[in-house]
Design an enzyme around this catalytic site. Structure first.
Site, PDB file in Angstrom:
ATOM      1  N   THR A  16      37.054 -59.005  64.900  1.00 35.22           N
ATOM      2  CA  THR A  16      36.281 -57.863  65.074  1.00 35.22           C
ATOM      3  C   THR A  16      34.757 -58.174  65.667  1.00 35.22           C
ATOM      4  O   THR A  16      33.831 -57.216  65.794  1.00 35.22           O
ATOM      5  CB  THR A  16      36.106 -57.026  63.638  1.00 35.22           C
ATOM      6  N   GLY A  17      34.507 -59.381  65.723  1.00 33.37           N
ATOM      7  CA  GLY A  17      33.247 -59.938  66.349  1.00 33.37           C
ATOM      8  C   GLY A  17      33.195 -60.302  67.974  1.00 33.37           C
ATOM      9  O   GLY A  17      34.131 -59.793  68.491  1.00 33.37           O
ATOM     10  N   VAL A  19      33.162 -62.870  69.682  1.00 37.64           N
ATOM     11  CA  VAL A  19      33.847 -64.194  70.028  1.00 37.64           C
ATOM     12  C   VAL A  19      35.518 -63.539  69.677  1.00 37.64           C
ATOM     13  O   VAL A  19      36.274 -63.723  70.744  1.00 37.64           O
ATOM     14  CB  VAL A  19      33.695 -65.308  69.338  1.00 37.64           C
ATOM     15  N   ARG A 103      32.146 -79.594  63.668  1.00 34.40           N
ATOM     16  CA  ARG A 103      31.861 -80.479  64.818  1.00 34.40           C
ATOM     17  C   ARG A 103      31.596 -81.985  64.886  1.00 34.40           C
ATOM     18  O   ARG A 103      32.005 -82.634  65.668  1.00 34.40           O
ATOM     19  CB  ARG A 103      30.907 -79.697  65.702  1.00 34.40           C
ATOM     20  N   CYS A 132      28.161 -73.587  72.429  1.00 36.66           N
ATOM     21  CA  CYS A 132      28.253 -72.860  73.620  1.00 36.66           C
ATOM     22  C   CYS A 132      27.130 -73.211  74.644  1.00 36.66           C
ATOM     23  O   CYS A 132      27.659 -73.415  75.859  1.00 36.66           O
ATOM     24  CB  CYS A 132      27.915 -71.281  73.523  1.00 36.66           C
ATOM     25  N   SER A 162      24.410 -62.323  73.324  1.00 31.90           N
ATOM     26  CA  SER A 162      25.692 -62.228  72.508  1.00 31.90           C
ATOM     27  C   SER A 162      25.965 -63.446  71.867  1.00 31.90           C
ATOM     28  O   SER A 162      26.862 -63.618  71.231  1.00 31.90           O
ATOM     29  CB  SER A 162      26.754 -61.779  73.790  1.00 31.90           C
ATOM     30  N   HIS A 245      25.061 -67.807  79.315  1.00 28.50           N
ATOM     31  CA  HIS A 245      23.751 -68.748  78.759  1.00 28.50           C
ATOM     32  C   HIS A 245      23.346 -69.427  80.260  1.00 28.50           C
ATOM     33  O   HIS A 245      24.529 -69.742  81.110  1.00 28.50           O
ATOM     34  CB  HIS A 245      24.152 -69.823  78.008  1.00 28.50           C
TER      35      HIS A 245
HETATM   36  N1  LIG Z   1      28.831 -65.713  70.231  1.00 33.49           N
HETATM   37  C1  LIG Z   1      28.960 -66.788  70.760  1.00 33.49           C
HETATM   38  O1  LIG Z   1      28.680 -66.865  72.181  1.00 33.49           O
HETATM   39  C2  LIG Z   1      29.598 -67.960  70.192  1.00 33.49           C
HETATM   40  C3  LIG Z   1      29.779 -69.016  70.873  1.00 33.49           C
HETATM   41  C4  LIG Z   1      30.287 -70.257  70.234  1.00 33.49           C
HETATM   42  C5  LIG Z   1      30.543 -70.053  68.886  1.00 33.49           C
HETATM   43  N2  LIG Z   1      29.975 -68.892  68.400  1.00 33.49           N
HETATM   44  C6  LIG Z   1      30.357 -69.133  67.129  1.00 33.49           C
HETATM   45  O2  LIG Z   1      31.593 -68.070  66.699  1.00 33.49           O
HETATM   46  C7  LIG Z   1      31.514 -67.344  65.198  1.00 33.49           C
HETATM   47  C8  LIG Z   1      31.461 -65.917  65.580  1.00 33.49           C
HETATM   48  O3  LIG Z   1      30.475 -65.610  66.285  1.00 33.49           O
HETATM   49  P1  LIG Z   1      30.268 -63.982  67.051  1.00 33.49           P
HETATM   50  O4  LIG Z   1      29.299 -64.177  67.812  1.00 33.49           O
HETATM   51  O5  LIG Z   1      31.672 -63.341  67.314  1.00 33.49           O
HETATM   52  O6  LIG Z   1      29.765 -63.023  65.669  1.00 33.49           O
HETATM   53  P2  LIG Z   1      29.951 -61.629  65.218  1.00 33.49           P
HETATM   54  O7  LIG Z   1      30.085 -60.715  66.577  1.00 33.49           O
HETATM   55  O8  LIG Z   1      28.755 -61.187  64.336  1.00 33.49           O
HETATM   56  O9  LIG Z   1      31.225 -61.651  64.397  1.00 33.49           O
HETATM   57  C9  LIG Z   1      31.380 -62.457  63.391  1.00 33.49           C
HETATM   58  C10 LIG Z   1      32.838 -62.210  62.915  1.00 33.49           C
HETATM   59  O10 LIG Z   1      33.084 -62.765  61.920  1.00 33.49           O
HETATM   60  C11 LIG Z   1      33.850 -61.802  60.697  1.00 33.49           C
HETATM   61  N3  LIG Z   1      33.078 -62.280  59.338  1.00 33.49           N
HETATM   62  C12 LIG Z   1      32.105 -62.407  59.061  1.00 33.49           C
HETATM   63  N4  LIG Z   1      31.952 -62.792  57.550  1.00 33.49           N
HETATM   64  C13 LIG Z   1      33.158 -62.946  57.201  1.00 33.49           C
HETATM   65  C14 LIG Z   1      33.923 -63.285  56.031  1.00 33.49           C
HETATM   66  N5  LIG Z   1      33.055 -63.449  54.951  1.00 33.49           N
HETATM   67  N6  LIG Z   1      35.080 -63.126  55.942  1.00 33.49           N
HETATM   68  C15 LIG Z   1      35.881 -62.678  57.050  1.00 33.49           C
HETATM   69  N7  LIG Z   1      35.504 -62.582  58.195  1.00 33.49           N
HETATM   70  C16 LIG Z   1      34.084 -62.682  58.181  1.00 33.49           C
HETATM   71  C17 LIG Z   1      32.999 -60.614  60.944  1.00 33.49           C
HETATM   72  O11 LIG Z   1      33.844 -59.502  60.383  1.00 33.49           O
HETATM   73  P3  LIG Z   1      33.235 -58.217  60.079  1.00 33.49           P
HETATM   74  O12 LIG Z   1      33.390 -57.209  61.174  1.00 33.49           O
HETATM   75  O13 LIG Z   1      34.027 -57.640  58.936  1.00 33.49           O
HETATM   76  O14 LIG Z   1      31.864 -58.277  59.660  1.00 33.49           O
HETATM   77  C18 LIG Z   1      33.316 -60.582  62.766  1.00 33.49           C
HETATM   78  O15 LIG Z   1      34.708 -60.245  62.952  1.00 33.49           O
HETATM   79  C19 LIG Z   1      30.225 -68.167  64.780  1.00 33.49           C
HETATM   80  O16 LIG Z   1      30.677 -69.120  63.943  1.00 33.49           O
HETATM   81  C20 LIG Z   1      29.272 -68.674  65.894  1.00 33.49           C
HETATM   82  O17 LIG Z   1      28.545 -69.474  65.783  1.00 33.49           O
HETATM   83  C21 LIG Z   1      29.698 -67.927  68.756  1.00 33.49           C
END
Ligand SMILES: NC(=O)c1ccc[n+]([C@@H]2O[C@H](COP(=O)([O-])OP(=O)(O)OC[C@H]3O[C@@H](n4cnc5c(N)ncnc54)[C@H](OP(=O)(O)O)[C@@H]3O)[C@@H](O)[C@H]2O)c1
Length: 334
Positions: A16-17, A19, A103, A132, A162, A245
């Site tokens: 749901t996030g 990524v 990592r 990223c 994002s 980015h």
């Molecule tokens: N955004 C980027 O560009 C990017 C790039 C590389 C890596 N990442 C990594 O990817 C990950 C997610 O990032 P995002 O940007 O997608 O964040 P986000 O939009 O905040 O989404 C977080 C996701 O994780 C879920 N979540 C959070 N806590 C949880 C828990 N305790 N149990 C199960 N699910 C949980 C959330 O579910 P709910 O909807 O229920 O809250 C949501 O689906 C992070 O580790 C981040 O460092 C992100």
């Protein structure tokens, strides 16, 4: 390796996030052979549906039992990887993790397929996806390294909101609306307003004065490029851009390098496009790399401060090459 089958049972933790949503789109767009999809999230959004191949599939709350029968588990939900990724692996899934938790573990390959895809062979059920900003920068730096041998870089990033997830996207949007209505901006995700501002602060500060994010280019770059002496002094900056980015890089090489030679190398590099016609105002920009698989590089010039130096500018969609696309490319390699 994942057992060779025709199609796979796939779990997406964090579906749901920001990524996770992109992961589903990339799996669908690239025709990844998904037999059954299990979207997982926290208690907060359990029950909300995600779209996949024209179907609305309810996301369920992550638990220790979530990985029964799963072949492949993508994790993009932050720190919870620490607890649940090993559980998924023990249940028989191969895990591809987007968090920073594993990592730097020596027995966890950290992989960008265009650079060190072969490292996947060493995996023991867990593969890490790189940071990223590092991924976007290395897409241009690595081909240059292969040709000229990189020693060190000085870089500054211009990171989209994002990169901090869905809530940060909403925060920028609501601050822009507040400004239009002459209301004061409310900052919750970042320590200061991000609309009409730039924050020289991404991730937490270390005793050295660098942030954790800033050290990732050196630490992860060493592992990905197999270059233990690589040095990177980085300033990471959050900018009011929704997606993609950009990184300004000055790099010093072992061998002499000209702009023409660099152009030749970059034009042939996989996953990268050379956009370098400054006289026609053509250079990479996040507005145009957002939503694109390939990263773009431009503004290539001789660096006037480094011996054998090149300065360049690279921009790429961090939700794609910095996360979802790279993760699916790893799965395809498996
Ligand atoms: N955004 C980027 O560009 C990017 C790039 C590389 C890596 N990442 C990594 O990817 C990950 C997610 O990032 P995002 O940007 O997608 O964040 P986000 O939009 O905040 O989404 C977080 C996701 O994780 C879920 N979540 C959070 N806590 C949880 C828990 N305790 N149990 C199960 N699910 C949980 C959330 O579910 P709910 O909807 O229920 O809250 C949501 O689906 C992070 O580790 C981040 O460092 C992100």
């Amino acid at each position: 390796m994942v057992n060779a089958k025709k199609s796979y049972h796939v779990a997406v933790v964090g579906a749901t996030g920001a990524v996770g949503a992109e992961l589903l789109r990339v799996l669908e767009r690239r025709g990844f052979p998904v037999e059954r999809l299990r979207p997982l999230c926290s208690q907060r959004s359990a029950g909300t549906t995600v779209s996949f191949r024209g179907e609305e599939i309810p996301a369920t709350e992550l638990s220790a039992a979530s990985f029964e029968g799963i072949d492949l588990a993508f994790f993009s939900a932050g720190e919870i990887s620490r607890k649940f990724a090993p559980l998924a692996r023990d249940a028989g899934a191969v895990v591809i993790d987007n968090s920073s938790v594993f990592r730097m573990e020596p027995d966890v390959p950290l992989v960008i397929p265009e650079i060190n895809g072969d490292d996947i062979r060493q995996h023991r059920g867990l593969i890490a996806n790189p940071n990223c900003t590092t991924a976007v920068a290395l897409m241009a730096l690595y081909p240059l390294h292969r040709a000229f041998g990189v020693r060190r870089v000085v870089a500054s990033s211009y990171q989209a909101v994002s990169g901090s997830g869905t809530r940060a996207i909403n925060e920028l949007r609501s601050q822009v609306e507040a400004a239009a209505e002459k209301r004061p901006p409310a900052a919750e995700i970042y320590p200061h307003p991000i609309a009409f501002n730039v924050l020289p602060h991404v991730d937490s500060f270390l005793p050295s004065g660098y942030t954790r994010e800033e050290m990732k280019m050196q630490n992860e770059g060493r592992r990905i490029m197999h270059l233990p002496e690589f040095r990177a002094s980085v300033t990471c900056v959050r900018v009011p851009v929704y997606r993609a980015h950009s990184v300004a890089v000055s790099a010093e090489f072992e061998r002499a390098v000209s702009v023409e030679e660099a152009h030749e190398v970059l034009a042939k590099a996989p996953g990268l496009e050379l956009v370098d016609e400054p006289q026609n105002n053509r250079y990479p920009m996040p507005l145009f790399t957002a939503g694109k698989d390939n990263c773009e590089v431009g503004r290539v010039r001789r660096d006037c401060a480094f011996e054998n130096g090149l300065a360049f500018w690279v921009s790429g969609d961090q939700l794609l090459k910095g996360a979802a696309l790279n993760a699916v490319q790893i799965a395809e390699l498996l």
